[in-house]
Structure formats: C-alpha cells, structure tokens
Design an enzyme around this catalytic site. Structure first.
Site, short mmCIF file in Angstrom:
data_model
loop_
_atom_site.label_atom_id
_atom_site.label_comp_id
_atom_site.label_asym_id
_atom_site.label_seq_id
_atom_site.Cartn_x
_atom_site.Cartn_y
_atom_site.Cartn_z
N HIS A 75 0.73 -1.12 -0.02
CA HIS A 75 0.13 0.04 -0.07
C HIS A 75 0.92 1.35 -0.06
CE1 HIS A 75 -3.94 -1.78 1.68
NE2 HIS A 75 -3.40 -2.55 0.70
N TYR A 204 -8.28 4.85 8.60
CA TYR A 204 -8.26 5.14 10.08
C TYR A 204 -9.37 6.51 10.28
CZ TYR A 204 -3.95 2.82 10.81
OH TYR A 204 -2.85 1.77 10.72
N PRO A 296 -2.19 0.03 19.16
CA PRO A 296 -2.04 -0.74 17.99
C PRO A 296 -2.19 0.52 16.81
CG PRO A 296 -3.97 -1.42 18.75
CD PRO A 296 -3.22 -0.74 19.90
N LYS A 300 2.83 -0.12 15.01
CA LYS A 300 4.15 -0.33 15.22
C LYS A 300 4.83 -1.51 16.09
CE LYS A 300 5.71 2.88 13.09
NZ LYS A 300 5.16 2.42 12.08
N TYR A 388 5.17 6.19 10.01
CA TYR A 388 4.14 5.22 9.53
C TYR A 388 4.93 4.13 8.77
CZ TYR A 388 -0.33 2.74 8.78
OH TYR A 388 -1.06 1.87 8.80
P1 FAD Z 1 5.12 -11.97 20.86
O1 FAD Z 1 4.68 -11.87 19.71
O2 FAD Z 1 4.21 -11.65 22.08
O3 FAD Z 1 5.79 -13.13 21.24
C1 FAD Z 1 6.21 -13.93 22.42
C2 FAD Z 1 6.41 -15.01 22.49
O4 FAD Z 1 6.86 -15.55 23.71
C3 FAD Z 1 4.93 -15.71 22.19
O5 FAD Z 1 4.96 -16.80 21.19
C4 FAD Z 1 4.64 -16.62 23.68
O6 FAD Z 1 3.79 -17.77 23.64
C5 FAD Z 1 5.98 -16.72 24.01
N1 FAD Z 1 6.23 -16.89 25.45
C6 FAD Z 1 5.47 -16.08 26.49
N2 FAD Z 1 5.92 -16.36 27.62
C7 FAD Z 1 6.88 -17.31 27.70
C8 FAD Z 1 7.41 -18.03 28.76
N3 FAD Z 1 7.19 -17.91 30.09
N4 FAD Z 1 8.33 -19.04 28.04
C9 FAD Z 1 8.42 -19.26 26.84
N5 FAD Z 1 7.75 -18.71 25.95
C10 FAD Z 1 7.00 -17.54 26.30
N6 FAD Z 1 2.42 -4.44 15.45
C11 FAD Z 1 2.42 -4.01 14.10
O7 FAD Z 1 3.79 -3.76 14.19
N7 FAD Z 1 1.38 -3.78 13.08
C12 FAD Z 1 0.34 -4.07 13.38
O8 FAD Z 1 -0.31 -3.93 12.44
C13 FAD Z 1 -0.03 -4.55 14.82
N8 FAD Z 1 -1.20 -4.80 14.97
C14 FAD Z 1 -1.89 -5.51 15.92
C15 FAD Z 1 -2.98 -5.90 16.13
C16 FAD Z 1 -3.31 -6.48 17.25
C17 FAD Z 1 -4.98 -6.74 17.36
C18 FAD Z 1 -2.50 -6.86 18.38
C19 FAD Z 1 -3.09 -7.60 19.69
C20 FAD Z 1 -1.35 -6.51 18.20
C21 FAD Z 1 -0.88 -5.79 16.93
N9 FAD Z 1 0.54 -5.41 16.86
C22 FAD Z 1 0.93 -4.70 15.49
C23 FAD Z 1 1.49 -5.43 17.92
C24 FAD Z 1 2.49 -7.01 17.68
O9 FAD Z 1 1.26 -8.28 17.28
C25 FAD Z 1 3.31 -7.15 18.52
O10 FAD Z 1 4.07 -6.07 19.06
C26 FAD Z 1 4.30 -8.31 18.25
O11 FAD Z 1 3.57 -9.69 18.56
C27 FAD Z 1 5.44 -8.56 19.41
O12 FAD Z 1 6.26 -9.32 18.84
P2 FAD Z 1 7.25 -10.17 19.98
O13 FAD Z 1 8.02 -11.28 19.53
O14 FAD Z 1 7.98 -9.06 20.85
O15 FAD Z 1 6.11 -10.93 21.19
C1 DHB Z 2 -4.04 -3.39 11.40
C2 DHB Z 2 -3.59 -3.26 12.76
C3 DHB Z 2 -3.24 -2.28 13.20
O1 DHB Z 2 -2.99 -2.00 14.61
C4 DHB Z 2 -3.28 -1.14 12.51
O2 DHB Z 2 -2.90 0.31 12.69
C5 DHB Z 2 -3.42 -1.29 10.82
C6 DHB Z 2 -3.96 -2.47 10.53
C7 DHB Z 2 -4.20 -5.01 10.90
O3 DHB Z 2 -4.52 -5.76 11.89
O4 DHB Z 2 -4.53 -5.00 9.75
#
Ligand code: FAD
Ligand code: DHB
Length: 416
Positions: A75, A204, A296, A300, A388
């Site tokens: 996009h 948005y 969210p 980021k 962004y």
């Molecule tokens: P996580 O993805 O949380 O991974 C952590 C892992 O550690 C998990 O698999 C978990 O099972 C494991 N774990 C936990 N505790 C333990 C333990 N004690 N022992 C062993 N393993 C463990 N971010 C964006 O950049 N763009 C977006 O569009 C966006 N949209 C989002 C929409 C939603 C609805 C949500 C909820 C989040 C969104 N985010 C977005 C945020 C993004 O999903 C997270 O920031 C990202 O998953 C972080 O990655 P991570 O690897 O740090 O942690």
């Molecule tokens: C999505 C999630 C977000 O947090 C955002 O800002 C834009 C899109 C998504 O899940 O598609």
C-alpha cells in the site's frame, strides 16, 4: 534430547525471537529458541497486519520473505476519515517511495518457523516452567521442562523475547528497572470478515461515536476494528450491532456501503503504552513486547520487535566476530531511541483518532482542529508518513567483507 549448551538462549518464538535466531544463524552464531506454546498455536494467533518497509526488506534479505512478497499487498497511502470526508496521506510520495505491506503476523511466524527449521535451527515448543538464572554473571542458564522432564540450557547470553506477559522482564530485580506505563480507557473490537476489500488503502476513521479502522488480509478476508469499552464482552456484540456501529462511524458524504459478509472471528484488544529501561541486565537482553508495548493505532509493535533484534543481532555479531562488547553495551540506548519515537507516534495517532469519554467540547474541537491540520498540511503529513512507514535504523555502512546475511545489501557496522 535437547541441547545443553548454546551461544544465545532465546525465550519466545514470536517475531522477535524467531527473527533474532535466524539473523544469528546467518552470522554463524548458534541459538536455541524456547517457546511455551505449540507450533500450531503460534502459527494461528491473529495479531498484526502492517509491515513497515524496513521489516519487509529484512525478511526478504534474510530469506524469509518469499511468500510475503508473493501474497502480501503493498500500500502506498492511507486514508484519514473524519467529518464524513476522507483525506489521503500519500505515504510513498512523501517518503521517497517507501511503502507498507499488508501481511498477517501469523503468516510471518509460519515463514520464520519454516526457514529456521529448514536451516537446522532448534525451536523447543511447549517448553514449560522457563526460568532464567545467573544472568548477572558470564555463565547464565535457562531452566525449562518439556513433557514433565526438567532441562537446563547453558548460554553466553539470554535474550527475552517472550512478550509482555513473559518471565524475562520480571526476572530482572525490580530495583534495576524503571517502567513507564499508560493504560488507555478504551480497547479495540477486532473482526475478520469474509468479503472482498472495502477500500484500496487502510482507513483510519475518527467519529463522535469513536474510532474505527478498515484493514485487509487478502482478496477475500478483511480486518475491521472499532473502539470499544475494554471491559465489554464479545457476546454483547451480535453481527448486526457490529455492522450498524461500523456503518455509523464510517459514514461519508459520498455513497459508502459496507458489505455485510460473514464475520468469522471476534475479539477485544486492550490498549497500553509501556517501556522498561534499560533493556539489558548483565547477560540478559530484552527485545520486542517483553520490553515495550504500543497502542496498535500506529501499527508499530511487530515492526519495533523486528527492529530491536536487528540491532541486537549486529551487536552480537560484533561480539563473536571481533570480541567487542561496545555495540552490546550500547544496545539498550540505541534501541530505546527508536522505541520512544514509536511510542510518541503511537500515542499521537491514538490521541488524535479516538473518542475520549471525559473530553469536554473544547477538547473535541481541538481534536478536529488537529485532524484538519494533518489533512491539509504537507509538513504534518510528511511527519506522519515517515513514522508510519518506519523510522530508519541507525545508519550503517559496509565495513570489510560483505555481510553473510543472505545478501542484505546494507549492514554491518553502525557508524560511530
Ligand atoms: P510476541 O509476539 O508476544 O511473542 C512472544 C512469544 O513468547 C509468544 O509466542 C509466547 O507464547 C512466548 N512466551 C511467553 N511467555 C513465555 C515463557 N514464559 N516461556 C517461553 N515462551 C513464552 N504490530 C505491528 O507492527 N503492526 C500491526 O499492524 C499490529 N497490529 C496489532 C493488532 C493487534 C490486534 C494486536 C494484539 C497487536 C498488534 N501489533 C501490531 C503488535 C504486535 O502483534 C506485537 O508487538 C508483536 O507480536 C511483538 O512480537 P514479540 O516477538 O515481541 O512478542
Ligand atoms: C492492522 C492493525 C493495526 O494496528 C493497524 O494500525 C493497522 C492495521 C491490521 O491488523 O490489519
């Protein structure tokens, strides 16, 4: 059965842990990933969708991006919608051609798991009772059990990539960490719908009834969110009520018709800003959601997680390649600068676009004034677009021999 020693022990197989493990592998550094959930579970958890240009480039260059490039959708702009009108922010035009890619986080996880296992990497799934030990020394180790059998993994370094609710951050003594936190008085209700795309770019939308967001997953699955009470329950939202709410919040002066496809997933997401400082304690490093959370609205979280481990992988490569601890010692400061910029951007987008129940009429007018300025000022649009699509990582110049990272063209040494 499991390795008893590795160079880098990684807790958590999210985007941070898996990307780090793969980047280290490409630098010839051994790691083991310990994950508490099953492979099926981590590959099915629905979360983010927006990948910054830098995340896309990294996944492509390290050999995990083939399907993303094929199936993801690029996009070049987003729409800000308020007062019944849409205003396009031309992201690519404002940022020298940079763009975002829509590709679901669980697909990124599938690709990374596949590429790690194909290159002989070790991911221990369903690792229970993970505990971190002696990380104030040069001989840290991780305890864990699988199927009731206790194991110990000795390492040079431990990296906590286990998300906000993991064990790593809270293993650091409370007196050695400073936490900054804000919980927002609203959440997001997210749905997945079987329908063709509603719009060519993400929308948005700010409305007196609250924020809403139109996103996409594929040609026949769409992702929609709307602001809700974080204490609300999914059961209170039958499909008809959801569609009526979205119709009201997304209404425009022109015809805007939301096709009511079958909704096959619903969930409520809490909104929080959080940062822990520093992100290193002895031989333990924190990365991704284990160290910081953003609301969210700026998309980021995943991108910050990937950026953290890029910095950390380079620092670890310096350590194992040159015996230098300088970059490792700078990791927290380097990562936090970008993290705070993203925290600010996410807070700004959240504040500008959501409805605040306690806002007085003056505050509501100020919010609209801010949106109008962004909609009409190229300078403000540029600032929004730069954040962004993703702020650059610390500038790197190629020093010495080319990086081994599967052809990453820029790398390998941070400029002094
Ligand atoms: P996580 O993805 O949380 O991974 C952590 C892992 O550690 C998990 O698999 C978990 O099972 C494991 N774990 C936990 N505790 C333990 C333990 N004690 N022992 C062993 N393993 C463990 N971010 C964006 O950049 N763009 C977006 O569009 C966006 N949209 C989002 C929409 C939603 C609805 C949500 C909820 C989040 C969104 N985010 C977005 C945020 C993004 O999903 C997270 O920031 C990202 O998953 C972080 O990655 P991570 O690897 O740090 O942690
Ligand atoms: C999505 C999630 C977000 O947090 C955002 O800002 C834009 C899109 C998504 O899940 O598609």
């Amino acid at each position: 059965m499991f390795p008893r020693r590795t160079q880098v022990g990684i807790v958590g197989a999210g985007p941070a842990g898996l990307t780090l493990s793969h980047l280290l592998h490409l630098e010839g550094i051994d790691s083991v990933v310990l994950e508490s959930r099953s492979r099926t579970e981590i590959e099915a958890t629905l979360r983010a969708g927006v990948l910054e240009q830098g995340t896309v480039d990294l996944l492509r260059d390290c050999g995990a991006g083939e399907r993303m490039l094929r199936e993801g959708s690029v996009h070049h702009g987003i729409e800000l919608r308020f007062d019944g009108r849409g205003h396009r922010i031309p992201l690519s035009e404002l940022t020298g051609g940079r763009a975002i890619t829509l590709y679901a986080q669980h697909e990124v996880i599938r690709d990374l798991v596949q590429v790690r296992l194909a290159s002989g990497g070790t991911i221990v799934f369903e690792a229970a009772n993970v505990s971190l030990h002696d990380f104030d020394s040069a001989k840290p180790w991780i305890g864990f059990s699988v199927a009731g059998v206790a194991n110990e993994l000795a390492c040079d370094f431990i990296v906590g990539c286990d998300g906000f609710h993991g064990v790593s951050r809270t293993s650091v003594p409370a007196g050695a960490r400073t936490e900054f936190s804000r919980t927002y008085p609203f959440g997001w209700f997210g749905i997945l719908v079987k329908a063709p795309p509603y719009a060519p770019e993400l929308i948005y939308a700010h409305h007196a009834r609250g924020f809403s967001l139109v996103s996409t997953r594929s040609h026949d699955v769409q992702r929609l969110y709307f602001q809700c009470d974080p204490a609300d329950a999914v059961a209170n939202w039958p499909d008809g009520r959801i569609w009526n709410e979205l119709d009201a919040r997304l209404a425009t002066e022109e015809a805007w018709d939301l096709y009511r496809g079958p909704i096959f997933q619903k969930g409520i997401i809490q909104m929080r800003s959080f940062v822990v400082e520093p992100m290193q304690f002895g031989s333990l490093f924190l990365a991704g959601d284990a160290a910081h959370i953003v609301p969210p609205t700026g998309a980021k979280g995943l991108n910050l997680a990937v950026a953290d481990v890029q910095v950390l992988a380079d620092a670890l490569a310096d350590f194992y390649g040159q015996g230098s601890r300088d970059a490792l010692n700078r990791y927290s400061v380097t990562a936090l600068e970008r993290i705070w910029a993203a925290e600010h951007f996410s807070w700004w987008m959240t504040s500008m676009l959501h409805r605040f129940d306690d806002a007085d009429p003056m505050q509501r007018r100020l919010q609209i004034a801010q949106l109008n300025q962004v909609a009409h000022s190229r300078a403000l649009q540029t600032a929004l677009a730069e954040s962004y699509v993703g702020l650059p990582l610390p500038v790197r110049t190629v020093v010495g021999e080319p990086s081994r990272r599967g052809g990453r063209s820029v790398s390998i040494r941070a400029q002094p």
